[in-house]
Design an enzyme around this catalytic site. Structure first.
Site, mmCIF file in Angstrom:
data_model
loop_
_atom_site.group_PDB
_atom_site.id
_atom_site.type_symbol
_atom_site.label_atom_id
_atom_site.label_comp_id
_atom_site.label_asym_id
_atom_site.label_seq_id
_atom_site.Cartn_x
_atom_site.Cartn_y
_atom_site.Cartn_z
ATOM 1 N N GLU A 95 -4.617 41.826 34.360
ATOM 2 C CA GLU A 95 -3.184 41.420 33.734
ATOM 3 C C GLU A 95 -2.397 42.484 32.904
ATOM 4 O O GLU A 95 -1.395 42.494 33.032
ATOM 5 C CB GLU A 95 -3.557 40.207 32.481
ATOM 6 C CG GLU A 95 -3.907 39.045 33.136
ATOM 7 C CD GLU A 95 -5.545 38.738 33.546
ATOM 8 O OE1 GLU A 95 -6.339 39.698 33.093
ATOM 9 O OE2 GLU A 95 -5.744 37.855 34.322
ATOM 10 N N GLU A 145 -8.809 27.601 41.976
ATOM 11 C CA GLU A 145 -9.324 29.155 42.184
ATOM 12 C C GLU A 145 -9.375 29.195 44.127
ATOM 13 O O GLU A 145 -8.904 30.187 44.563
ATOM 14 C CB GLU A 145 -10.907 29.151 41.826
ATOM 15 C CG GLU A 145 -11.138 29.179 40.422
ATOM 16 C CD GLU A 145 -10.740 30.477 39.672
ATOM 17 O OE1 GLU A 145 -9.960 31.232 40.314
ATOM 18 O OE2 GLU A 145 -10.765 30.472 38.494
ATOM 19 N N ARG A 201 -6.615 32.074 45.450
ATOM 20 C CA ARG A 201 -7.390 32.906 46.049
ATOM 21 C C ARG A 201 -7.052 32.766 47.711
ATOM 22 O O ARG A 201 -6.749 33.791 48.230
ATOM 23 C CB ARG A 201 -8.916 33.358 45.456
ATOM 24 C CG ARG A 201 -8.834 33.520 44.197
ATOM 25 C CD ARG A 201 -10.355 33.631 43.452
ATOM 26 N NE ARG A 201 -10.511 33.465 42.195
ATOM 27 C CZ ARG A 201 -11.209 34.106 41.380
ATOM 28 N NH1 ARG A 201 -12.056 35.389 41.825
ATOM 29 N NH2 ARG A 201 -11.216 33.935 40.068
ATOM 30 N N ASP A 238 -2.484 29.642 30.475
ATOM 31 C CA ASP A 238 -1.713 30.923 30.561
ATOM 32 C C ASP A 238 -0.751 30.613 31.812
ATOM 33 O O ASP A 238 0.351 30.786 31.872
ATOM 34 C CB ASP A 238 -2.840 32.013 30.830
ATOM 35 C CG ASP A 238 -3.891 31.731 31.899
ATOM 36 O OD1 ASP A 238 -3.928 30.630 32.489
ATOM 37 O OD2 ASP A 238 -4.612 32.601 31.948
ATOM 38 N N THR A 282 -0.450 33.748 41.141
ATOM 39 C CA THR A 282 -1.166 34.223 39.850
ATOM 40 C C THR A 282 -2.396 35.039 40.132
ATOM 41 O O THR A 282 -3.103 35.610 39.520
ATOM 42 C CB THR A 282 -1.343 33.175 39.021
ATOM 43 O OG1 THR A 282 -1.879 33.589 37.584
ATOM 44 C CG2 THR A 282 -2.674 32.147 39.541
HETATM 45 C C1 DMJ Z 1 -7.257 35.529 38.328
HETATM 46 O O1 DMJ Z 1 -8.157 34.716 39.091
HETATM 47 C C2 DMJ Z 1 -5.927 35.199 37.933
HETATM 48 O O2 DMJ Z 1 -5.069 36.186 37.773
HETATM 49 C C3 DMJ Z 1 -5.870 33.816 37.098
HETATM 50 O O3 DMJ Z 1 -4.526 33.615 36.915
HETATM 51 C C4 DMJ Z 1 -6.453 34.347 35.956
HETATM 52 N N1 DMJ Z 1 -7.816 34.791 36.077
HETATM 53 C C5 DMJ Z 1 -8.078 35.734 37.107
HETATM 54 C C6 DMJ Z 1 -7.919 37.335 36.692
HETATM 55 O O4 DMJ Z 1 -8.216 37.386 35.376
#
Ligand code: DMJ
Length: 643
Positions: A542, A274, A278, A407, A631
């Site tokens: 998403e 995370e 981020r 994912d 992501t």
């Molecule tokens: C985000 O932190 C990122 O997109 C991660 O890959 C999946 N979860 C959240 C958003 O849903």
């Protein structure tokens, strides 16, 4: 008690400390009108109805004239309507330039805003730091291999050729592809759609600024905040969104906080994944967009503090690191890490090595990929959800999903390959094999309407369960096709995009739940069901992320329409009047969606950014031939050797 609000969204207000309640003004107005109507005599009601009818007949020509004017106001010189002014972009802000005095966060949005000119640092030639990883990537090409052609199980993939027939940026508004769909009359111009997203951002920012400044997440109902790592997560996640939207004042305020308040020398445990996607991702991307070394310095600081996570017997990293003490550990109950987490930090650490010319970051994450590539326990390229940090082996095997815990493994296979200039064949092979594995094992059609969906395998049994998280897949498939992967990836992307949209519009609020279950048996009445525990919506990105990719590559306006609908529904059911948006518990109850009192940082970092990019006509606003999104929607440059 609060008086009924005049706003056209459900106003969520707080009565007293911590106690929230819905103040549904529309419903209140409806009930009160109905009561008054019932109190009238039959004669009075008839008279009113006759009068309304006469008014309708008399005003009909005026109304139709007005509507005609609305649709062609630009051409009609007699029309009292003014043409919609085009969205005029502002001058770019230069790093260090003070904000203009009239720019306050409360100001009305003017037309003089928009994206700044980007630093484009990755395009600089001759920068020695650009060559660190590039050479390694070139070396990995096998002798005699033709430029841009990869063979996987007999299939030849021309990686230089987009199978969607496009290069990002080549589709112009008047190209034939754009005529596939037209914006319905309910949809606004590009300028007003962009403005609507900016308004949503500024409304969120107002809440964050007023009640959660410098903290991780806004709790908009209780007008307070929550901490996860205590590192200003929302602020950092939102930096590049503000830059892309041209919100100069807000960006400068946030930058000042990063310069003066943000410190990573703190005795806190952070989650490696995370904080990488981020914080490290957000800082690196903001550095690239602005060219301001403040962000690179901060990125180096957090990157180096995360490195102890890789000190494990297997070199598969632990999930948590104390960034102040430099000590890493797994969660208390297990020595496992999540597969998606350890395989979705690569774009960021690779980029950190390229920028700093310090190879240890890239080496650590490449080792993880190397090991995962070789592991037994995959099902046709699909990976289990857990991996042990001692043995380096997959654990809890038997569940295969494209949703939570797996994912972004798939997403980062493709994106690392693109980032590195499409030279790392193993990544591509693993990605293509996994997509074949999805087709073979996880893809099914629902009944009665035949929606294509991605289910799960649990110990040999197929389960028709699909997380909203899986909706990243249409976008990733489309990105692959754009980069030369088989054309049927694009076909599948379009089918899944439709399914993800249906996950929204089939709900009473028009917002998707966290998880749906598809019906497969003949005679089903509806395609999808939602379990009670899965009815929440966390403002996730998403679906709008995939809509952005699909629109960029096809220019089919239906994707914009879908995104516009979703934005309207976020405004209707999740907007909090005092500032911010909230996650909700129940997407199936439009009268009381039950707010959760939390605005996730990815709402600003991802959801609103992708909506903005979806509505922008400018394909060079973060060109997909120059940038790859991590992501968490932070754009990182495709390495120069690939350009
Ligand atoms: C985000 O932190 C990122 O997109 C991660 O890959 C999946 N979860 C959240 C958003 O849903």
């Amino acid at each position: 008690m609060h008086p009924p609000s005049r706003q056209d969204y459900i106003s969520i207000s707080v009565s007293g400390q911590g106690g929230g309640r819905y103040n549904n003004s529309k419903q209140w107005r409806r009930q009160s009108c109905w009561r008054k109507w019932k109190q009238l005599s039959r004669l009075q009601r008839s008279l009113i109805l006759v009068l309304l009818f006469i008014c309708g007949v008399v005003s009909y020509p005026l109304v139709t004239e007005h509507l005609r004017g609305l649709s062609d106001g630009v051409q009609d010189p007699n029309s009292v309507l003014r043409p919609v002014s085009p969205h005029v972009l502002p001058e770019p802000i230069q790093p260090g330039q003070p904000p203009l005095p009239e720019q306050t966060s409360q100001r009305k949005l003017s037309n003089k805003r928009g994206p700044p000119v980007f630093g484009n640092r990755h395009q600089k030639k001759g920068n020695t730091s650009d060559t660190v990883v590039e050479n390694k990537a070139v070396d990995s090409k096998k002798e005699g291999e033709e430029e841009g052609v990869i063979s996987w199980r007999g299939a030849v993939i021309d990686t230089g050729q987009a199978t969607d027939g496009t290069r990002d940026g080549e589709n112009k508004e008047n190209s034939p592809a754009t005529q596939k769909g037209t914006l319905s009359s309910s949809i606004k111009s590009e300028a007003s759609m962009l403005e609507a997203v900016q308004e949503a951002f500024l409304h969120s920012w107002k809440g964050y600024k007023d009640f959660a400044w410098g903290h991780d997440e806004l709790r908009p109902l209780s007008k307070s905040y929550s901490e996860w790592f205590g590192l200003g997560l929302t602020l950092i996640d939102a930096l590049d969104t503000m830059w892309i939207m041209g919100l100069k004042t807000e960006f400068e305020e946030a930058k000042a906080w990063v310069a003066t308040e943000l410190t990573f020398n703190k005795n806190v445990d952070v989650n490696l994944f995370e904080s990488t996607i981020r914080i490290l991702g957000g800082l690196l991307s903001t550095y690239h967009l602005t060219g301001d070394t403040l962000f690179l310095d901060k990125a180096k600081d957090i990157g180096s503090r995360l490195m102890p996570a890789f000190n494990t017997p297997s070199k598969i990293p632990y999930s948590d690191v104390n960034i102040g003490k430099g000590i890493a550990h797994p969660p208390r109950w297990t020595s496992d890490s999540t597969v998606a987490e350890v395989t979705s930090i690569q774009l960021e650490f690779r980029e950190l090595s390229r920028l700093t010319q310090e190879p240890q970051y890239q080496a650590a994450v490449a080792e993880v990929m190397k090991q995962v590539h070789k592991l037994d326990g995959k099902l046709d390229g699909l990976v289990p959800m857990f991996i042990n940090t001692n043995s380096g082996q997959f654990t809890h095997q038997g569940i295969y999903t494209l949703g939570a815990r797996a994912d972004s493994y798939y997403e980062y296979l493709l994106k690392q390959w693109i980032q590195g200039g499409k030279t790392e064949d193993q990544l591509l092979e693993d990605y293509v094999q996994a997509i074949e594995g999805v087709k073979k094992n996880l893809l099914q059609k629902s009944s009665p309407n035949g929606l294509t969906f991605v289910g799960e395998i649990s110990h040999g049994q197929f389960s028709p369960k699909m997380d909203h998280l899986v909706c990243f897949l249409p976008g990733t498939l489309a990105l692959g096709a754009h980069n030369g992967l088989p054309a049927d990836h694009m076909d599948l992307a379009k089918e899944l995009m439709e399914t993800c949209y249906q996950m929204y519009i089939q709900m009473e609020t028009g917002l998707s739940p966290e998880i749906v279950h598809f019906n497969m048996h003949q005679g089903s009445i509806r395609d999808l069901d939602v379990k009670l525990a899965d009815r929440h919506n966390l403002l996730r990105p998403e679906t709008v992320e995939s809509l952005f990719y699909l629109f960029r590559f096809t220019r089919d306006h239906k994707y914009r329409e879908w995104g516009w609908e979703i934005l309207q529904n976020f405004n209707k059911y999740t907007k909090v009047s005092s500032g911010g948006y909230t996650s909700i518990n129940n997407v199936r109850d439009p009268d009381y969606p039950s707010p959760r009192d939390k605005m996730e940082s990815f709402f600003l970092g991802e959801t609103l950014k992708y909506l903005y990019l979806l509505f922008s006509d400018d394909p060079d606003l973060i060109s997909l031939d120059q940038y790859v999104f991590n992501t968490e929607a932070h754009p990182l440059p495709i390495w120069p050797s690939a350009a």
